[in-house]
Scaffold this active site. Sequence first.
Site, PDB file in Angstrom:
ATOM      1  CD  GLU A   1      -2.021 -11.214   4.592  1.00 34.14           C
ATOM      2  OE1 GLU A   1      -1.048 -11.321   5.342  1.00 34.14           O
ATOM      3  OE2 GLU A   1      -2.952 -10.412   4.774  1.00 34.14           O
TER       4      GLU A   1
ATOM      5  CB  VAL B   1      -0.973  -0.014   1.198  1.00 38.60           C
ATOM      6  CG1 VAL B   1      -1.725   1.305   1.277  1.00 38.60           C
ATOM      7  CG2 VAL B   1      -1.952  -1.174   1.065  1.00 38.60           C
TER       8      VAL B   1
ATOM      9  N   GLY C   1      -6.091  -4.120  -2.516  1.00 39.85           N
ATOM     10  CA  GLY C   1      -5.174  -3.844  -3.615  1.00 39.85           C
ATOM     11  C   GLY C   1      -4.415  -2.564  -3.343  1.00 39.85           C
TER      12      GLY C   1
ATOM     13  CB  VAL D   1     -13.939   0.191   6.069  1.00 36.66           C
ATOM     14  CG1 VAL D   1     -15.094  -0.759   5.798  1.00 36.66           C
ATOM     15  CG2 VAL D   1     -13.674   0.294   7.554  1.00 36.66           C
TER      16      VAL D   1
ATOM     17  CD  GLU E   1     -13.399   6.525   2.858  1.00 33.53           C
ATOM     18  OE1 GLU E   1     -14.031   7.562   3.071  1.00 33.53           O
ATOM     19  OE2 GLU E   1     -13.950   5.397   2.826  1.00 33.53           O
TER      20      GLU E   1
ATOM     21  CE  LYS F   1      -8.018  -4.856   7.219  1.00 28.98           C
ATOM     22  NZ  LYS F   1      -6.938  -4.110   6.542  1.00 28.98           N
TER      23      LYS F   1
ATOM     24  CE  LYS G   1     -11.190  -4.692   5.699  1.00 24.78           C
ATOM     25  NZ  LYS G   1     -11.091  -5.637   4.561  1.00 24.78           N
TER      26      LYS G   1
ATOM     27  N   GLY H   1      -2.462 -14.373  -5.180  1.00 24.37           N
ATOM     28  CA  GLY H   1      -2.099 -13.242  -4.329  1.00 24.37           C
ATOM     29  C   GLY H   1      -3.287 -12.599  -3.629  1.00 24.37           C
TER      30      GLY H   1
END
Lengths: 408, 408
Positions: free
Chosen positions: A185, A12, A297, A127, A124, A100, A200, A182
Site C-alpha cells: 500500500e 475483497v 488478493g 489469516v 478463516e 484481522k 495474524k 500493487g
Amino acid sequence: MIRVGLLGHGVVGSGVAEILRKNGDVLWARTGQRLELASICDLRDFSHLEYASLFTKDALAMARDKSIDVFVECMGGVEPARSFVLEAVRQGKHVVTSNKALVVAAGEEIAALAQEKGVRFLYEASVGGGIPVVTPIRQCLAANRLDRIAGILNGTTNYILTRMKDGGVSFDAALQEAQRLGYAESDPSADVQGDDARRKICILAHIAFGSPLDDGHIFTEGISALTREDMLYARELGRSVKLLAVAELVSGGWRALVAPAMLPQGHPLGGVDDVFNAVLVHGDMVDDVLFYGRGAGALPTASAMVGDVLDIALHPGDAPLCPPRGELAALPSLGGQTRLFTRVLRAPAETADRVLAQIPGSRLVRLDGPAFQGEFGLITEEGEEAALRKAIDELGLPHGAVLRYMSV
Amino acid sequence: MIRVGLLGHGVVGSGVAEILRKNGDVLWARTGQRLELASICDLRDFSHLEYASLFTKDALAMARDKSIDVFVECMGGVEPARSFVLEAVRQGKHVVTSNKALVVAAGEEIAALAQEKGVRFLYEASVGGGIPVVTPIRQCLAANRLDRIAGILNGTTNYILTRMKDGGVSFDAALQEAQRLGYAESDPSADVQGDDARRKICILAHIAFGSPLDDGHIFTEGISALTREDMLYARELGRSVKLLAVAELVSGGWRALVAPAMLPQGHPLGGVDDVFNAVLVHGDMVDDVLFYGRGAGALPTASAMVGDVLDIALHPGDAPLCPPRGELAALPSLGGQTRLFTRVLRAPAETADRVLAQIPGSRLVRLDGPAFQGEFGLITEEGEEAALRKAIDELGLPHGAVLRYMSV
C-alpha cells in the site's frame, strides 16, 4: 437458501460478489442450498454494475434486515465495522470477516455475543488469505495438543525480501517495486513494521492454543532495517531471510513474536518466496504440517470467506471457533531459546576478541569485498533471546538488524 | 458422549487408541463431548495392555453393538473390512477409515448406504496421513471450481528418490535402506509400482471433482526403473525427480496418472523430500494451495482419524463427502500435453540427428563421465503425451525410464 449481506465492495468485497455470482452452481452442489447475494452496502457509486440494484448505503439497515442470514464484513478497520457487526449479531445473523484488526480488537466480544445469540462468527480469511488454516487447525488437527506455529504471514514483506535476495536491490527499491505492482500500500507501515503479521499470529495462537485475542505483549520487529549486506551473509551461510511470526505454547503460558529470521536450507518455510504465505503447525501427534498458498488478493481471500459462508450453511449450530479455557499467561516474547545473527559494523581489528569474550561461544563470519571492510557477521550460541539481545547492545558497537538464526 | 469401536489394533489402530486415551481432555475442550474408546477388535493377544479389558475378537458383534456410535476401521484390505463396515453402517453407526484400498473398492457402496442410514463415512486419513486434505478441499475450498491436483502421495517412494538423489545410491540400495528403517514393507510393490499413489489420487479427484471412485483406467508407473544416472541428468538440469500423481478436470471429463516426473526449481513440490507428502490443489478463485506434512506413520494417521471422529461428534448429520453429480467421463491418462525426458542408450554417433528428425523440437543433453559414454538425455517439446511416448518407442533404440518434464 442462505441470503448474504455484504458490507463493503472494495477489493475483497467485490471478489466475494464475483464468487457468489459465478460459482453458485458449485456452492449449490456442495451444500444443497442456494447461497444468494442479497444486499451490498457501500457508500461509493456502483450504478454501472449489472447487479447495481443490490446496493444500499445504509449499513445499519442491512444489519437489521430480517431476510439476511449471513453478514459478510469486508469494510476493514475496527470502527464502524465493529458496531455494524455487533448489531448484525444482535439481530441473529451469522458473521464472516477477513478483517484481522477487527478480530484482534473485538473478536472475543463478538464471539461472546454470537454464542449468546446462537450464531456463528468465522474469520478463516483473516489469516493466510485463501489458504485454509483456521478450519484445519480447529477441526482436522483437533486430536493434537498444538504447541507451535511458525508462519510467513505477510505477502508484502515476503515479496520485498525475495526481491532483495534475488534482485540484489535495497529495501527501499524493493518496497517501491512492490508498491508499483500493487503488493504494497502507499502507506506500507502495517506490513513492513510487522503489525499485520502480529495480528495474524495472535489469531492463529487463539485458534490453536485458546490464548486470548490480545497482541499487546507481542514483540514485533519489521524488515525495514534489513540491507543487501544481510542478504549476502545469509547466502554465504546457505540461509534465507524471512519475516517470521512464531507462537509457542510452553509450560506456564504462551508467547509469540514477529521478527526477521535466517532459515537454514531444508527449513519448510525457507523456500516460500514472493507474495506467498505459509503456516507451519506442530502437534504432538501429527508432528509438522504446512499450509501454503496465496496469502492475499481479492479472489483468494474471497474464496476463504465464501468457504466460511458455506460452513455456516452446513453447520449453522456449530460451537465457537475457540472454546473457553482456563487462564493462559502471556509470557515475554523474548523468553525463549534461540541463536541470533547481526552485523558488527565499523569494528576495529581488536573487536573480534572482545566480542568473543563478551558473548562466549559466538561464531564470526567475514565476507570478502569492499562492502564488508571493517565489519563481520556475528552468530551467537543458543541462549535466552532477551539476554542475547542485551549482550549485543552491551557491546556498545554499531550493528545491523538482529535476526533470529533458526535451526530446522 | 461418543463411543468409539476400533477394528484393528495394529500400527494405526494402536495410534488411535493412544490419542483417544492421552488427548481426551483436548478432544473434550474442542467438542464439549467425551470421545470414549469403548471396544477394540483384534484377533491377536493384547492381554498385557492396561486397557486389555476393551478387547474382543468378534468384529460382527462390535459392528452390531448398540452402544457404539463410531466404527473406526484400521484393519486394512478390502475383505473382510468391507463386510464389517457395511454391517456397522446398516446398524446406524458412523464409519471412519484410513483404508484407501477399501475406499476405492467399496467407497461408493458404503457412502450410498451411509446416506440412506443418515450416518457419515469419513476417510481423511486415507490420503496424506496426518495432513488435512480431504476436509479442506471439501469444505474450505468449496467456493472454487477445483480443476487440478498434483501430489507426492507416497512417502516410501519419496524417501527412496531422496536417497538416490542425495546419497547417490541405486534404487535397490535405497529400497533396502527404506526397508531397514521401516519406511518400506517387505513386499514393497504397492508403493514402488505406484498403486498406493494411484488409489490416493483417485480419492482426491473424487473429493475435488466428484469423479467416480474408479482407478481402473489410471495410467500408473512406479520408480523401480529409475537409475542413479537419471538423478544426475536431473541435477544437471536443475531439477528433482518425484513420483507425481496428477488429476485434472478438463473439458469432457477428468483424467489422472501416476508417473515419475522431473520438477524444475521453484515448483512447489520440488523440495518435498524424505518421507513427506504434499498435495497441490488448484482452484479458479484461490489459485494454488499446498498441504504438506507426514504422509504416513501411526500417530499422524491416527491424528487424522480422530479428527474425523471429532467431525462426526460436531456434525453427525452432515452431507456426504462428495455430492452426487452428473456423469464425468474418465479420459485416457496420456491424453494431456506434456514434455518427456528419457535417456537414449547405446546410441551410435549418427543417432542424434535421427532422433531430432523423428521427434522434432527435441533437445539433447550430454553429461561428461564414463557412465554417460554413448548415451544422451532426450527432452521432447510439449505434445500429446501418448504420441510422445509412442514416438520414443518408435525410435527403436534402447532407452531408460520415461519421466514427465514438468513446468512450474
